[in-house]
Design a protein around this motif. Structure first.
Motif, PDB file in Angstrom:
ATOM      1  N   GLN A  93       1.204  -5.318   6.254  1.00  0.00           N
ATOM      2  CA  GLN A  93       2.110  -4.284   6.748  1.00  0.00           C
ATOM      3  C   GLN A  93       3.459  -4.836   7.211  1.00  0.00           C
ATOM      4  OE1 GLN A  93      -0.243  -2.030   9.660  1.00  0.00           O
ATOM      5  NE2 GLN A  93      -0.889  -0.652   8.028  1.00  0.00           N
ATOM      6  N   GLU A  94       3.627  -6.138   7.127  1.00  0.00           N
ATOM      7  CA  GLU A  94       4.924  -6.771   7.375  1.00  0.00           C
ATOM      8  C   GLU A  94       5.051  -7.914   6.369  1.00  0.00           C
ATOM      9  OE1 GLU A  94       5.486  -7.722  11.597  1.00  0.00           O
ATOM     10  OE2 GLU A  94       3.979  -6.204  12.092  1.00  0.00           O
ATOM     11  N   VAL A  95       4.812  -7.584   5.104  1.00  0.00           N
ATOM     12  CA  VAL A  95       4.561  -8.639   4.115  1.00  0.00           C
ATOM     13  C   VAL A  95       5.807  -9.479   3.817  1.00  0.00           C
ATOM     14  CG1 VAL A  95       2.584  -7.442   3.114  1.00  0.00           C
ATOM     15  CG2 VAL A  95       4.853  -7.039   2.165  1.00  0.00           C
ATOM     16  N   SER A  96       6.969  -8.850   3.707  1.00  0.00           N
ATOM     17  CA  SER A  96       8.171  -9.641   3.432  1.00  0.00           C
ATOM     18  C   SER A  96       8.576 -10.453   4.650  1.00  0.00           C
ATOM     19  CB  SER A  96       9.322  -8.728   2.999  1.00  0.00           C
ATOM     20  OG  SER A  96       9.057  -8.173   1.724  1.00  0.00           O
ATOM     21  N   TYR A  97       8.373  -9.898   5.846  1.00  0.00           N
ATOM     22  CA  TYR A  97       8.652 -10.631   7.075  1.00  0.00           C
ATOM     23  C   TYR A  97       7.770 -11.872   7.158  1.00  0.00           C
ATOM     24  CZ  TYR A  97       8.653 -11.568  12.139  1.00  0.00           C
ATOM     25  OH  TYR A  97       8.735 -12.162  13.372  1.00  0.00           O
ATOM     26  N   GLY A  98       6.477 -11.696   6.925  1.00  0.00           N
ATOM     27  CA  GLY A  98       5.567 -12.841   6.966  1.00  0.00           C
ATOM     28  C   GLY A  98       5.907 -13.887   5.925  1.00  0.00           C
ATOM     29  N   ALA A  99       6.256 -13.434   4.714  1.00  0.00           N
ATOM     30  CA  ALA A  99       6.592 -14.374   3.648  1.00  0.00           C
ATOM     31  C   ALA A  99       7.872 -15.137   3.966  1.00  0.00           C
ATOM     32  CB  ALA A  99       6.736 -13.631   2.327  1.00  0.00           C
ATOM     33  N   ALA A 100       8.866 -14.440   4.519  1.00  0.00           N
ATOM     34  CA  ALA A 100      10.127 -15.099   4.862  1.00  0.00           C
ATOM     35  C   ALA A 100       9.926 -16.113   5.983  1.00  0.00           C
ATOM     36  CB  ALA A 100      11.162 -14.053   5.269  1.00  0.00           C
TER      37      ALA A 100
ATOM     38  N   ARG B 133       0.828  -1.196   0.000  1.00  0.00           N
ATOM     39  CA  ARG B 133       0.000   0.000   0.000  1.00  0.00           C
ATOM     40  C   ARG B 133       0.874   1.263   0.000  1.00  0.00           C
ATOM     41  NH1 ARG B 133      -5.371  -0.490   2.291  1.00  0.00           N
ATOM     42  NH2 ARG B 133      -5.018   1.535   3.263  1.00  0.00           N
ATOM     43  N   PRO B 134       0.271   2.419  -0.283  1.00  0.00           N
ATOM     44  CA  PRO B 134       1.054   3.660  -0.262  1.00  0.00           C
ATOM     45  C   PRO B 134       1.228   4.240   1.140  1.00  0.00           C
ATOM     46  CG  PRO B 134      -1.191   4.128  -0.964  1.00  0.00           C
ATOM     47  CD  PRO B 134      -1.093   2.628  -0.845  1.00  0.00           C
ATOM     48  N   ASP B 135       0.821   3.513   2.176  1.00  0.00           N
ATOM     49  CA  ASP B 135       0.893   4.023   3.548  1.00  0.00           C
ATOM     50  C   ASP B 135       2.340   4.236   3.982  1.00  0.00           C
ATOM     51  OD1 ASP B 135      -1.845   3.592   3.515  1.00  0.00           O
ATOM     52  OD2 ASP B 135      -1.651   1.593   4.406  1.00  0.00           O
ATOM     53  N   SER B 136       2.572   5.269   4.770  1.00  0.00           N
ATOM     54  CA  SER B 136       3.904   5.548   5.296  1.00  0.00           C
ATOM     55  C   SER B 136       4.060   5.098   6.744  1.00  0.00           C
ATOM     56  CB  SER B 136       4.214   7.048   5.204  1.00  0.00           C
ATOM     57  OG  SER B 136       3.285   7.797   5.970  1.00  0.00           O
TER      58      SER B 136
ATOM     59  N   ARG C 240       4.491   2.968  13.282  1.00  0.00           N
ATOM     60  CA  ARG C 240       5.835   2.616  12.860  1.00  0.00           C
ATOM     61  C   ARG C 240       6.012   2.894  11.371  1.00  0.00           C
ATOM     62  NH1 ARG C 240       5.879  -3.416  15.377  1.00  0.00           N
ATOM     63  NH2 ARG C 240       4.090  -3.503  13.951  1.00  0.00           N
ATOM     64  N   PRO C 241       7.216   3.319  10.952  1.00  0.00           N
ATOM     65  CA  PRO C 241       7.446   3.610   9.527  1.00  0.00           C
ATOM     66  C   PRO C 241       7.261   2.372   8.662  1.00  0.00           C
ATOM     67  CG  PRO C 241       9.213   4.502  10.890  1.00  0.00           C
ATOM     68  CD  PRO C 241       8.391   3.621  11.780  1.00  0.00           C
ATOM     69  N   LEU C 242       6.671   2.563   7.500  1.00  0.00           N
ATOM     70  CA  LEU C 242       6.499   1.496   6.523  1.00  0.00           C
ATOM     71  C   LEU C 242       7.324   1.808   5.281  1.00  0.00           C
ATOM     72  CD1 LEU C 242       2.640   0.854   6.659  1.00  0.00           C
ATOM     73  CD2 LEU C 242       4.426  -0.810   7.210  1.00  0.00           C
ATOM     74  N   THR C 243       7.825   0.763   4.645  1.00  0.00           N
ATOM     75  CA  THR C 243       8.583   0.882   3.409  1.00  0.00           C
ATOM     76  C   THR C 243       7.839   0.151   2.306  1.00  0.00           C
ATOM     77  OG1 THR C 243      10.674   0.914   4.636  1.00  0.00           O
ATOM     78  CG2 THR C 243      10.795   0.351   2.304  1.00  0.00           C
ATOM     79  N   ALA C 244       7.868   0.698   1.110  1.00  0.00           N
ATOM     80  CA  ALA C 244       7.234   0.022  -0.019  1.00  0.00           C
ATOM     81  C   ALA C 244       8.035  -1.226  -0.386  1.00  0.00           C
ATOM     82  CB  ALA C 244       7.159   0.960  -1.216  1.00  0.00           C
ATOM     83  N   VAL C 245       7.327  -2.290  -0.717  1.00  0.00           N
ATOM     84  CA  VAL C 245       8.000  -3.532  -1.128  1.00  0.00           C
ATOM     85  C   VAL C 245       8.805  -3.287  -2.393  1.00  0.00           C
ATOM     86  CG1 VAL C 245       7.648  -5.876  -1.978  1.00  0.00           C
ATOM     87  CG2 VAL C 245       6.255  -5.018  -0.084  1.00  0.00           C
ATOM     88  N   ASP C 246      10.067  -3.656  -2.358  1.00  0.00           N
ATOM     89  CA  ASP C 246      10.908  -3.611  -3.549  1.00  0.00           C
ATOM     90  C   ASP C 246      11.958  -4.708  -3.439  1.00  0.00           C
ATOM     91  OD1 ASP C 246      12.869  -2.663  -1.787  1.00  0.00           O
ATOM     92  OD2 ASP C 246      12.758  -0.591  -2.497  1.00  0.00           O
ATOM     93  N   ALA C 247      12.848  -4.770  -4.391  1.00  0.00           N
ATOM     94  CA  ALA C 247      13.850  -5.848  -4.399  1.00  0.00           C
ATOM     95  C   ALA C 247      14.706  -5.819  -3.143  1.00  0.00           C
ATOM     96  CB  ALA C 247      14.732  -5.732  -5.643  1.00  0.00           C
TER      97      ALA C 247
END
Length: 274
Positions: free
Chosen positions: A186-193, A122-125, A131-138
């Motif tokens: 909101q913790e998508v890469s953490y959950g996926a890992a 999402r575009p949320d910050s 807590r700060p959010l980062t856009a999913v990227d490589a």
């Protein structure tokens, strides 16, 4: 009194300078296990833009595991601390070498360390706790998977290689997870890992069972390792159903149980604490 029959075993516990990892290291050592405690100090200054990141938590993440080792040794146990960046694929072999040189072959592996951060599609910050959010990227994907998925996989591979080579017949692999197969907003890469780590652990249970190894994953409840602010605690208490906030020692007890002789027929499980 039930004897878990752990005296004389050797464990590697990752992320053991504070929180759940430190509690696991102490709990295993109390049962007679010699422990190599790994850690990587974090820079608390990197989180100065995060109002939900308590200063005390930053200090805990910035410390070594020396105090954990001192506590274990003072109680009559055996432990050493090694700082290591698990994102480096050469680290697993070094950790097993150091544990073997200090105590003997490793037969308990606890994959606890995490490189947690929050990213989103999402575009949320900011997340729901500010807590700060980062856009999913490589970068976010690679950074999270390096520590929470690839490192546990390589640790399990190193454990398995050495276990089979010495014709061992007893072993324990225990992972720590969060989120799961249903996603982690909101913790998508953490959950996926973490989901990937679960799968590696369950594969180890199937493949290494014939060699006397059990492999399980613990899914703790929300656990106060220093990051739970009053706002976070209130949010969980007000959820439906209400969710309890555990102590690191509560999680450590379950890890010890899975390592114990009494759990020798428990393998391939995700143990969910509520």
């Amino acid at each position: 009194m039930i004897d878990p029959r752990l005296t004389g075993h050797v464990a590697v516990v990752t992320g053991a300078n504070q929180g759940i990892g430190a509690a696991i290291a102490v709990a295993l050592a109390t049962q007679g296990v010699s422990v190599l405690a790994t850690y990587l100090r974090m820079d608390p200054a990197a989180r100065t833009d995060d109002p939900s990141f308590p200063a005390q938590y930053g200090r805990l993440r910035a410390q070594s595991a020396d105090s954990v080792v001192d506590r274990i040794v003072a109680a009559g146990g055996k432990a050493v601390a090694v700082e290591a960046d698990l994102a480096d694929p050469a680290v697993p072999a070094r950790l097993f070498d150091e544990a073997a040189a200090s105590f003997g072959p490793v037969d308990i592996l606890v994959n606890n360390a995490s490189g947690w951060f929050a990213d989103t599609f999402r575009p949320d910050s900011r997340d729901r706790f500010g807590r700060p959010l980062t856009a999913v990227d490589a970068h976010t994907v690679d950074r999270q998977f390096a520590v929470d998925a690839r490192a546990p996989a390589l640790m399990i591979a190193e454990f398995a290689r050495r276990h089979v080579a010495r014709k061992a017949t007893w072993g324990r692999i225990i992972g720590l997870t969060s989120g799961g197969p249903h996603g982690f907003p909101q913790e998508v890469s953490y959950g996926a890992a973490k989901a990937a780590q679960e799968n590696y652990t369950l594969s180890a249970a199937a493949e290494l069972g014939p060699y006397g190894v059990t492999a399980n994953t613990v899914h703790p409840p929300v656990t106060d390792t220093g990051w739970v602010t009053p706002e976070v605690a209130e949010a969980f208490a007000g959820s439906s159903p209400p969710r309890r906030v555990a102590r690191p020692e509560d999680v450590a007890e379950v890890v010890v149980l899975l390592a114990a002789h009494q759990s020798r027929y428990v393998t391939g499980q995700v143990v969910r604490m509520t």
